[in-house]
Design an enzyme around this catalytic site. Sequence first.
Site, PDB file in Angstrom:
ATOM      1  N   ARG A   1      -3.721  -3.422  13.979  1.00 55.32           N
ATOM      2  CA  ARG A   1      -5.187  -3.555  14.009  1.00 55.32           C
ATOM      3  C   ARG A   1      -5.516  -4.989  14.387  1.00 55.32           C
ATOM      4  O   ARG A   1      -5.562  -5.880  13.538  1.00 55.32           O
ATOM      5  CB  ARG A   1      -5.796  -3.165  12.659  1.00 55.32           C
ATOM      6  CG  ARG A   1      -5.629  -1.688  12.346  1.00 55.32           C
ATOM      7  CD  ARG A   1      -6.304  -1.267  11.049  1.00 55.32           C
ATOM      8  NE  ARG A   1      -6.075   0.150  10.804  1.00 55.32           N
ATOM      9  CZ  ARG A   1      -5.053   0.635  10.103  1.00 55.32           C
ATOM     10  NH1 ARG A   1      -4.174  -0.192   9.574  1.00 55.32           N
ATOM     11  NH2 ARG A   1      -4.910   1.937   9.926  1.00 55.32           N
TER      12      ARG A   1
ATOM     13  N   GLU B   1       0.807  -1.229   0.000  1.00 58.46           N
ATOM     14  CA  GLU B   1       0.000   0.000   0.000  1.00 58.46           C
ATOM     15  C   GLU B   1       0.833   1.269   0.000  1.00 58.46           C
ATOM     16  O   GLU B   1       0.467   2.255  -0.612  1.00 58.46           O
ATOM     17  CB  GLU B   1      -0.930   0.055   1.228  1.00 58.46           C
ATOM     18  CG  GLU B   1      -1.921  -1.078   1.316  1.00 58.46           C
ATOM     19  CD  GLU B   1      -1.469  -2.095   2.325  1.00 58.46           C
ATOM     20  OE1 GLU B   1      -0.308  -2.544   2.228  1.00 58.46           O
ATOM     21  OE2 GLU B   1      -2.249  -2.439   3.223  1.00 58.46           O
TER      22      GLU B   1
ATOM     23  N   ASP C   1      -5.678  -7.897   6.740  1.00 55.80           N
ATOM     24  CA  ASP C   1      -7.026  -7.788   7.301  1.00 55.80           C
ATOM     25  C   ASP C   1      -8.036  -7.684   6.165  1.00 55.80           C
ATOM     26  O   ASP C   1      -7.671  -7.791   4.988  1.00 55.80           O
ATOM     27  CB  ASP C   1      -7.124  -6.586   8.253  1.00 55.80           C
ATOM     28  CG  ASP C   1      -6.744  -5.267   7.581  1.00 55.80           C
ATOM     29  OD1 ASP C   1      -6.606  -5.238   6.336  1.00 55.80           O
ATOM     30  OD2 ASP C   1      -6.580  -4.263   8.301  1.00 55.80           O
TER      31      ASP C   1
ATOM     32  N   HIS D   1      -4.779 -11.984  14.339  1.00 55.70           N
ATOM     33  CA  HIS D   1      -3.381 -11.544  14.418  1.00 55.70           C
ATOM     34  C   HIS D   1      -2.909 -11.590  15.860  1.00 55.70           C
ATOM     35  O   HIS D   1      -3.690 -11.647  16.796  1.00 55.70           O
ATOM     36  CB  HIS D   1      -3.240 -10.103  13.910  1.00 55.70           C
ATOM     37  CG  HIS D   1      -3.880  -9.870  12.581  1.00 55.70           C
ATOM     38  ND1 HIS D   1      -3.480 -10.521  11.447  1.00 55.70           N
ATOM     39  CD2 HIS D   1      -4.915  -9.083  12.213  1.00 55.70           C
ATOM     40  CE1 HIS D   1      -4.224 -10.141  10.436  1.00 55.70           C
ATOM     41  NE2 HIS D   1      -5.111  -9.263  10.873  1.00 55.70           N
TER      42      HIS D   1
ATOM     43  N   TYR E   1       1.523  -5.902  13.454  1.00 51.55           N
ATOM     44  CA  TYR E   1       0.350  -5.223  12.889  1.00 51.55           C
ATOM     45  C   TYR E   1      -0.516  -4.654  14.001  1.00 51.55           C
ATOM     46  O   TYR E   1      -0.789  -5.320  15.002  1.00 51.55           O
ATOM     47  CB  TYR E   1      -0.454  -6.205  12.033  1.00 51.55           C
ATOM     48  CG  TYR E   1      -1.485  -5.526  11.179  1.00 51.55           C
ATOM     49  CD1 TYR E   1      -1.134  -4.496  10.321  1.00 51.55           C
ATOM     50  CD2 TYR E   1      -2.818  -5.916  11.230  1.00 51.55           C
ATOM     51  CE1 TYR E   1      -2.074  -3.865   9.528  1.00 51.55           C
ATOM     52  CE2 TYR E   1      -3.769  -5.291  10.439  1.00 51.55           C
ATOM     53  CZ  TYR E   1      -3.387  -4.267   9.587  1.00 51.55           C
ATOM     54  OH  TYR E   1      -4.335  -3.638   8.821  1.00 51.55           O
TER      55      TYR E   1
ATOM     56  N   GLU F   1      -9.632  -5.153   4.951  1.00 52.25           N
ATOM     57  CA  GLU F   1      -9.358  -4.028   4.062  1.00 52.25           C
ATOM     58  C   GLU F   1      -8.211  -4.368   3.123  1.00 52.25           C
ATOM     59  O   GLU F   1      -8.262  -4.086   1.921  1.00 52.25           O
ATOM     60  CB  GLU F   1      -9.024  -2.787   4.893  1.00 52.25           C
ATOM     61  CG  GLU F   1      -9.288  -1.470   4.204  1.00 52.25           C
ATOM     62  CD  GLU F   1     -10.765  -1.152   4.084  1.00 52.25           C
ATOM     63  OE1 GLU F   1     -11.114  -0.388   3.175  1.00 52.25           O
ATOM     64  OE2 GLU F   1     -11.565  -1.669   4.885  1.00 52.25           O
TER      65      GLU F   1
ATOM     66  N   ASP G   1      -2.059  -5.122   3.669  1.00 53.77           N
ATOM     67  CA  ASP G   1      -2.163  -5.458   5.092  1.00 53.77           C
ATOM     68  C   ASP G   1      -3.002  -6.719   5.326  1.00 53.77           C
ATOM     69  O   ASP G   1      -3.928  -7.025   4.564  1.00 53.77           O
ATOM     70  CB  ASP G   1      -2.786  -4.293   5.869  1.00 53.77           C
ATOM     71  CG  ASP G   1      -1.811  -3.139   6.065  1.00 53.77           C
ATOM     72  OD1 ASP G   1      -0.604  -3.347   5.841  1.00 53.77           O
ATOM     73  OD2 ASP G   1      -2.257  -2.041   6.439  1.00 53.77           O
TER      74      ASP G   1
END
Length: 690
Positions: free
Chosen positions: A300, A9, A84, A344, A298, A86, A82
Amino acid sequence: MADSLVIVESPAKAKTIGKYLGKKYIVKASMGHVRDLPKSQMGIDIERRFEPKYITIRGKGNVLKELREAKKKVKRVFLAADPDREGEAIAWHLALSLDLSPNEKCRVVFNEITKQAIQEAFKNPRPIDMDLVHAQQARRILDRLVGYGISPILWKKVKKGLSAGRVQSVAVKLIIDREKEIREFQPEEYWTVTAELLKGSESFQAKFYGFGKEKTELKHKEDVEALLQRIKGKRFVVEEVKKSQRRRNPAPPFITSTLQQEAARKLRFRASKTMAVAQQLYEGVELGPEGFVGLITYMRTDSTRISETAQREALDWIKKHFGESYLPDTPRRHRVKAGAQDAHEAIRPTSVARTPEMVKSYLSRDQYRLYKLIWERFVASQMASAIMDAVSADIRAGDALFRATGSTVRFPGFMKVYVEGSDENKTEEDGRLPELERGETLRRKSVQPKQHFTQPPPRYTEARLVRTLEELGIGRPSTYAPTLETIQKRGYVTLEDGRLVPTELGEIVTQLMEEFFPEILDVEFTANMEEELDQIEEGAVDWVQIVDEFYRPFHRRLSIAEKEMEEVEIKDEVSDEVCEKCGSPMVYKMGRYGRFLACSAFPECRNAKPILKSTGVACPKCGEGEIVERKSKKRRTFYGCSRYPECDFVSWDKPVPRPCPKCGKLMVEKKKKQEPVIRCTECSYEEAKP
């Protein structure tokens, strides 16, 4: 020559990963999402099973062109967004834009950006997980249906620029409900009586508990006077002394919500700032000769789980630096809360050997402070419990019972590294009591009664609201910070002295939402929706079915609201000030950075200015102006001269309206170990804040 293209990203993440992969890989950044729903329309074909109409995001055409050109030069493409929902959706959109099959093994995921984790991830690529994509897509479509369904009605009936959303509407309602509690609160009087007693030359305090063995409340001054009369002339005799040891266990390593809460308490970071700085630490920071290094895992996550490798490394470090006595009897396993996705690990340093002091010179002040917080919390979470010696003494004066408590640290354990903060500002009884023996008589130094009044529940801080949303099962780690930003940006709440306060606009919109869309504001309904999104991620339910079950009754409510919702006129509140340019009254307006004053003759007169709250203190720099309270662009309170820009005096600390008794200079309020003090800005004078 490179034979693989890796797409992430951000450029920072690309630099860090490129360092570990070597010359056979080209690493490029997509700069986030490349496709999304259009802003100008709903973008969802409801008749065709809620099919989304994705378009290339404006400005991303050149990015995609560059990625397509790079693809032509390589044999394989890896999508490393990432780990997740998203990130999975970003990878899926990239695959479709680059003519990759989602079924080919093009997706790599890693929880930390370290050499070992990156190399392991690229050994085990997998297809894109469409269940994760469907969960993200369902959330996006639900939010679009709610936002683009309700917002036009609010624009028409209330004010342009308003919005509604599933999570944000519940968050605003929680803040408003708390405000109602505060308004309706009736304070109740109560008293405490504290005896200061002496054993030899040592003094300590004991608080009145009750009569006999029963706890007695002192509600009025008459109760206190009766107590003082009953103990008049009575000796204070030790009736019982209890000694015990108690163990205090460390807090688990951070998850997203607890990181945001603790960063707010200890660093005064807002949730959005915490996540932005954490993202930098995760993606990688330049560490001199080491190059770009990802410093944390990570950020989140809702799981306190950690890998065995990380735990072993932590235990070895603790043993080396503190000794074996600081290790727990068995390695700690912190319980994962019910409902956590556990996708995670917890947030931890990628290497415990990389201490905050080792990397301090390479980090910005904010990066260092947040990394230090994460590092210390993780290390402490793996250490032995603290052992406290607790003492409680019952002291009798006639039939009145007074109780003295204290505790001392026998063994600090994890407290040697880190102690968790608290929202409640609780003061722990940690004083040492003198050695007391049953039956001995103590000398009375003084007996002090004090009047109190019960306090209303406190307004939400951002951290407290995040904790409440998490406890209620509303939102997920990735949604907390954006939700807080949105409700403030829309003018539904403001941040005053670190507390969230609802605006008139927020209360009007919430009232209308309660009347016409009660399920959107229903905590249980919203929490259940989050669980259904989790079930989509697990492949247990069809995303179209979930969206359809929500939309059918929601659509009926939209039709009713369109017809029956009455228009609401929000009048500007008139201030006492007069416009110095045209003489018209000034009114209060809500802007991007909170309330401000504007001329009521707008648009003919465009005069506007900030709201200045006087402190009653003369400016110490120019002597002509007075110090007023102001707000920075980040909504942080500071104090400056009313004659700005002629005088540039500023202070982050609140001035006190009396000079220093020692040197006559300006005094300000400061926090010292969480306790407020009043301190001179020039000399060493300091006193406790009353």
